[in-house]
Design a protein around this motif. Structure first.
Motif, short mmCIF file in Angstrom:
data_model
loop_
_atom_site.label_atom_id
_atom_site.label_comp_id
_atom_site.label_asym_id
_atom_site.label_seq_id
_atom_site.Cartn_x
_atom_site.Cartn_y
_atom_site.Cartn_z
N ASP A 168 12.66 52.33 5.68
CA ASP A 168 13.81 52.17 4.78
C ASP A 168 14.65 53.44 4.89
O ASP A 168 14.14 54.54 4.75
CB ASP A 168 13.33 51.96 3.35
N GLY A 196 16.56 54.89 2.89
CA GLY A 196 16.60 55.73 1.70
C GLY A 196 15.32 56.52 1.46
O GLY A 196 15.26 57.33 0.56
N SER A 256 12.50 59.34 1.94
CA SER A 256 12.46 60.73 2.39
C SER A 256 11.04 61.15 2.70
O SER A 256 10.13 60.84 1.95
CB SER A 256 13.03 61.64 1.29
#
Length: 102
Positions: free
Chosen positions: A79, A81, A83
């Motif tokens: 994904d 987004g 981290s």
């Protein structure tokens, strides 16, 4: 911890492939291997994909995961987004299923 490219779980699922976006190979030292691994969660895909397969330790630079499941492969991609510096698991979302070539 078993190597995720060859491990079978007790539900019959098998990691078939983990793609890395960067060409850097992991070193053989156990310290570097641990540092280069992340907690990951596989989201989506078939409802009968075992929970034991949905949470994994994967290479930090991995972008794709391909899981052998019920005569085919379930494909997951990181994904955008997520981290790798966050303590939360990195999310890999289901993208498609392919069949095993005979």
């Amino acid at each position: 911890m078993p190597n995720p490219t060859t491990a079978d779980d007790d539900e019959g699922c098998r990691f078939a492939n983990i793609s890395r976006s960067m060409g850097a190979a992991m070193t053989s030292s156990s310290e570097n291997v641990v540092e280069n691994m992340i907690e990951a969660v596989l989201v989506g895909g078939p409802s009968d994909l075992p929970a034991t397969v949905r949470t994994q330790r994967l290479p930090r630079d991995g972008e794709k995961v391909k899981i052998h499941h019920r005569g085919g492969y379930e494909h997951f991609e990181r994904d955008g987004g997520s981290s790798t510096s966050s303590p939360s698991p990195v999310v890999f979302r289901w993208t498609t299923r392919t069949r095993v070539a005979e």
